[in-house]
Design an enzyme around this catalytic site. Structure first.
Site, PDB file in Angstrom:
ATOM      1  N   ASP A 141      -4.477  -2.938   5.253  1.00 33.66           N
ATOM      2  CA  ASP A 141      -4.901  -2.422   6.547  1.00 33.66           C
ATOM      3  C   ASP A 141      -6.409  -2.418   6.732  1.00 33.66           C
ATOM      4  O   ASP A 141      -6.897  -2.153   7.835  1.00 33.66           O
ATOM      5  CB  ASP A 141      -4.363  -1.007   6.765  1.00 33.66           C
ATOM      6  CG  ASP A 141      -4.822  -0.029   5.687  1.00 33.66           C
ATOM      7  OD1 ASP A 141      -5.637  -0.432   4.827  1.00 33.66           O
ATOM      8  OD2 ASP A 141      -4.369   1.126   5.707  1.00 33.66           O
TER       9      ASP A 141
ATOM     10  N   ASP B 293       0.858  -1.176   0.000  1.00 31.55           N
ATOM     11  CA  ASP B 293       0.000   0.000   0.000  1.00 31.55           C
ATOM     12  C   ASP B 293       0.898   1.230   0.000  1.00 31.55           C
ATOM     13  O   ASP B 293       2.087   1.145   0.336  1.00 31.55           O
ATOM     14  CB  ASP B 293      -0.886  -0.027   1.249  1.00 31.55           C
ATOM     15  CG  ASP B 293      -1.943   1.066   1.230  1.00 31.55           C
ATOM     16  OD1 ASP B 293      -2.254   1.562   0.132  1.00 31.55           O
ATOM     17  OD2 ASP B 293      -2.443   1.421   2.310  1.00 31.55           O
TER      18      ASP B 293
ATOM     19  N   ASP C 220      -8.927  -5.768   2.486  1.00 36.40           N
ATOM     20  CA  ASP C 220      -7.636  -6.384   2.180  1.00 36.40           C
ATOM     21  C   ASP C 220      -7.525  -7.810   2.696  1.00 36.40           C
ATOM     22  O   ASP C 220      -6.594  -8.531   2.321  1.00 36.40           O
ATOM     23  CB  ASP C 220      -6.501  -5.554   2.789  1.00 36.40           C
ATOM     24  CG  ASP C 220      -6.424  -4.157   2.202  1.00 36.40           C
ATOM     25  OD1 ASP C 220      -6.650  -4.028   0.987  1.00 36.40           O
ATOM     26  OD2 ASP C 220      -6.144  -3.209   2.949  1.00 36.40           O
TER      27      ASP C 220
END
Length: 916
Positions: free
Chosen positions: A654, A345, A658
């Site tokens: 997070d 990310d 996900d």
């Protein structure tokens, strides 16, 4: 009941009494009264503390572990030790008391060492698991706060949102689109929709829609509930055996070692049988032949191997924890060394997560914002001059700043000499930008009190709030913030540069977005709409008819350490791919700064991926370096596509969206600070600082662990194989044994263990991140390692056999010949250890002035072995026990000299199979 009379009801019920309540049958007000709480302000801190002392922590009673005696006895449950014990029993029956005593003594020492090392390993991993805490959002004294879930008590008012793990059993007081995954408790795979209405007594657990239970996950929506059961009193606690887990030190590698040990068992038994048959065939007595077979068995067993593997893995886990990476699943330690792709990310992982508004587009005009961070230091400028808000023409700017301040769930407070954000970095940037214009949250929220909220959901890409605008005229105002795609389709007008209403030009706005994104700015759009007074806000209110207010461009600069970490990964043959929800141009700009991508051809959007067939998608997954605006299912698809191409994938995440990709990845990496609980539960590793550099550090440590294991195997097995060759060849040639069983046991348990243990503590090599990832399908004894073992084994055999025969031929003294042969082998072991360890290289580096730590462990091991060998050779009591004899200074130098050539052999082998 008012907020000033929180918990005025007497909380007289005991926990046992409260277990009898059918909470799902009671109305919300009755539940609150029974628990002496408050429906809006929750408990007071004083009352919560009192209840915590009375009821204890909100945590399940752990499964009682195995007793120390049972764990000690389990150390004997090893096939290789069975052989030693059997040999000891038979030796005892032959009344060879000394040899039998030493065999049993060595077996006991091995068991004690294994017990101590396994206890320390389990303790280290258990301690790390306690470091991973679950937090809950709750209201106490009328203030929203976050606490460890273990601090919850009956009557606490808990807030739930998407991605949260339910911290206790709750009776819901209010819900907004709440869906909860209760599969772990009920077996229902589909998330359950929740409500607040009371239910009949006979309603089964799986249908209690007004309850949520500890351990389940919020998959959608938000809610408010009151704690009605904690710890073992929860539904999960009643069936706690379903979720109890004990520390498990078994990994694919340790299982391979077990398999190798069993295979070695059959080889040893076969060689022992061959030795026995050959000896009898040569006319030897069966007692002498049996002793020779025992010597072969003892020499071939690598007693220290299982223990050294376990302790090396445990040390690796502890080292990773010190570098901010907590391993939740032990096999991840091994897999990290094989990682070929890291899908990361962007926000907060590759970047600072200290966002600042730098550009604003509103009313057709461009503004810049000075200052960085969350301190309200700076100005809003137009044409490099401060904006005069008293002048006409800045209505859109003012409204845009108000929207960013009100459509906001975060706040900034002063503490410890700095401005601290409580909430998300993006919202913190919006607050700071408004503060620079003189707007404050406290004043604006008093002027326009919030009535209702639609929280941000990734599938909708916006957040909306409704505020009371004019009660007399019956008007409320709605503010919307989110992605440009989500906002602009709902708008039809905007302010112009003179503050007059004008028709919206979407193409012009999109052009402004592209301009900001090309500068690496994350762009948020803002809109507003006036509506008639109402008490709740739904999505139909904001589907159309909004007025576009403007754009705010926010920068989240790359972390300096993350840039270095990306470079280190690329040098190590690991691809770093960015997967983000940001605009493609924003993501690409940041990726270029970090060296992740260099061309536009390496950037793909979720929309582009959605239009590809399987072959095109797989090709994009391999060639692409930046994936922007991707949907949750596309993240999962990307991981699968990379794995099908043979990649070993580490995936960071997070959010609740996900979790599927984290589970699918070979290494799922969750954010320990910003990560949702469902993401943490799905991950193999947690980053306690949410920093990409910690992933690189964990990969580095994982590679170091595997290399230390290879060193240990490369050191230990040649000793056993060399000894076995010596015994076997002596039997086949019909000569006297160059080394006795009792002496072999001394070598294996004293010299070998003292020298091999330091390899588990070896610091990683400076070249560990300059080599490609290892093949995960690579056999434990790969071609290069096997060649090394054979070469060093032959050298060890030559030392033992050659020294023994030379001394025997020249002196005719068997004890002296054996003593010198053993010391020659120990000298070879010491020189070989120095050749493969980091001790000497670290000394050289330190002399050159760099601050690389010196690897003292091998030096300590060598000193211990030298002292023990001096006692072994020179002390009369040891001479009697081990049938040795004192050496002269010249004889000792000869022993050292015969071991020295192993250094040159190790140097040559290092060229073909590097261990560092």
């Amino acid at each position: 009941m008012t907020a000033d009379t929180i918990a005025t009801n007497t909380f007289a019920q005991t926990t046992k009494d409260l277990l009898n309540y059918e909470w799902h049958t009671l109305g919300e007000q009755k539940v609150v009264q029974t628990l002496a709480s408050h429906p809006e302000a929750g408990l007071t801190h004083e009352e919560a503390t009192k209840r915590h002392q009375q009821m204890g922590a909100n945590q399940l009673t752990g499964k009682s572990g195995k007793s120390s005696w049972l764990r000690f006895l389990e150390q004997f449950n090893q096939p290789l030790l069975y052989i030693l014990l059997t040999a000891g029993v038979v030796t005892l029956l032959l009344r060879d008391w000394l040899d039998a005593g030493v065999i049993f003594g060595v077996t006991l020492i091995n068991v004690i060492i294994g017990y101590i090392q396994e206890s320390k390993a389990e303790g280290a991993i258990a301690a790390l698991s306690k470091a991973v805490t679950t937090e809950a959002t709750l209201i106490r004294d009328g203030q929203k706060t976050r606490l460890a879930s273990t601090e919850l008590v009956l009557g606490d008012l808990v807030l739930l949102a998407s991605g949260d793990k339910v911290p206790a059993d709750l009776r819901l007081l209010s819900v907004r689109g709440l869906q909860v995954d209760e599969s772990a408790l009920t077996g229902e795979s589909v998330p359950v929709e929740k409500a607040t209405a009371s239910l009949a007594v006979e309603t089964p657990l799986a249908e209690r829609s007004n309850m949520v239970y500890a351990g389940s996950f919020v998959s959608f929506g938000q809610a408010e509930g009151i704690v009605v059961a904690i710890a073992d009193a929860t539904e999960t606690g009643r069936i706690s055996q379903l979720i109890e887990s004990s520390t498990n030190l078994k990994t694919p590698l340790t299982r391979n070692i077990d398999k190798f040990s069993k295979s070695l068992l059959y080889v040893i038994l076969g060689l022992a049988a061959l030795t026995f048959a050959v000896g009898l065939g040569q006319g030897e007595s069966w007692i002498d032949v049996f002793k020779a077979s025992v010597a072969l068995v003892v020499s071939a067993i690598p007693e220290g191997l299982p223990a050294i593997v376990t302790v090396t893995l445990a040390i690796g886990v502890s080292r990773m924890a010190r570098r901010k990476a907590i391993i939740r699943k032990l096999p991840a330690v091994e897999t990290l060394g094989s990682t070929t792709v890291i899908c990361s990310d962007k926000t907060g992982t590759l970047t600072e997560n200290q966002m600042t508004v730098q550009k604003i587009y509103a009313g057709g005009q461009h503004y810049t914002v000075s200052g960085i961070g969350y301190a309200p230091d700076g100005e809003i400028l137009i044409n490099q001059q401060p904006v005069d808000f008293n002048a006409d023409g800045h209505i859109a700017l003012w409204e845009s700043l108000e929207a960013g301040l009100l459509c906001n769930d975060s706040h900034i407070e002063w503490g410890d000499g700095q401005w601290n954000l409580v909430g998300t970095p993006t919202e913190g940037a919006l607050i700071t930008a408004a503060n620079k214009a003189g707007l404050t949250q406290a004043n604006l929220e008093q002027e326009l009190p919030r009535i209702d909220t639609i929280p941000f959901e990734s599938q909708f890409q916006y957040m909306a709030t409704m505020h009371e605008l004019d009660a007399k005229r019956g008007l409320n105002v709605i503010y919307l913030k989110g992605s440009i795609e989500a906002i602009i389709q709902r708008c039809d007008r905007m302010f112009d540069a003179q503050g007059q209403l004008a028709r919206l030009n979407p193409a012009a706005v999109q052009q402004e977005v592209a301009g900001m994104a090309n500068q690496g700015l994350r762009v948020l759009a803002f809109a507003t709409k006036e509506v008639a007074t109402k008490r709740s806000l739904d999505r139909n209110d904001i589907d159309q008819g909004l007025m576009f207010l403007g754009l705010q461009g926010i920068i989240d600069p790359p972390r300096e350490e993350a840039i270095a970490a990306v470079n280190a990964c690329q040098s190590a043959g690991i691809q770093v791919k960015m997967i983000t929800g940001d605009h493609a141009l924003t993501a690409a700009a940041i990726a270029r700064q970090m060296g992740i991508c260099s061309t536009e051809a390496q950037v793909f959007t979720g929309q582009q991926l959605a239009q590809m067939d399987e072959r095109e998608f797989a090709q994009a997954a391999e060639q692409g370096m930046v994936f922007a605006r991707v949907a949750p299912e596309q993240k999962l698809h990307l991981v699968k596509a990379l794995q099908l191409r043979g990649e070993i994938v580490a995936m960071t995440g997070d959010g609740v969206n996900d979790a599927p990709a984290l589970k699918q990845a070979d290494i799922g990496v969750a954010m320990g600070i910003a990560g949702a609980e469902v993401a943490k539960e799905s991950a193999d590793m947690l980053l306690t600082d949410d920093n990409f550099a910690s992933i690189e550090a964990a990969v580095e440590e994982g590679r170091g662990v595997y290399r230390n294991l290879r060193k240990a195997i490369a050191f230990l097995l040649p000793i056993n194989v060399g000894e076995s060759m010596t015994i076997l060849i002596a039997i086949l040639l019909g000569t006297v044994l160059p080394i006795l069983p009792i002496q072999i046991l001394w070598l294996n348990m004293v010299s070998s263990v003292a020298l091999i243990a330091p390899l588990a503590f070896e610091p990683k090599s400076g070249q560990v991140m300059q080599q490609p990832p290892r093949n995960p399908r690579e056999r434990l004894l790969s071609g290069g390692l096997l060649q090394r073992i054979i070469a060093i084994s032959v050298f060890n055999w030559l030392v033992i056999f050659g020294v023994f025969q030379w001394v025997l031929q020249t002196t005719g003294n068997e004890p002296l010949a054996r003593t010198m042969a053993i010391n020659g082998l120990v000298a070879a072991e010491v020189f070989y250890l120095l050749s493969i360890s980091q001790f000497l290289p670290s000394l050289v580096v330190r002399i050159q002035g760099k601050r690389t730590p010196v690897a003292y462990a091998p030096a300590i091991g060598i000193v211990v072995v030298v002292i023990l060998q001096c006692l072994f050779s020179q002390w009369s009591m040891m001479n009697q026990v081990f049938d040795t004899t004192p050496l002269t200074f010249i004889q000792a130098l000869i022993c050292i000299g015969v071991g020295l050539p192993v250094v040159f052999i190790a140097f040559i082998l290092q060229r073909f199979d590097p261990l560092n």
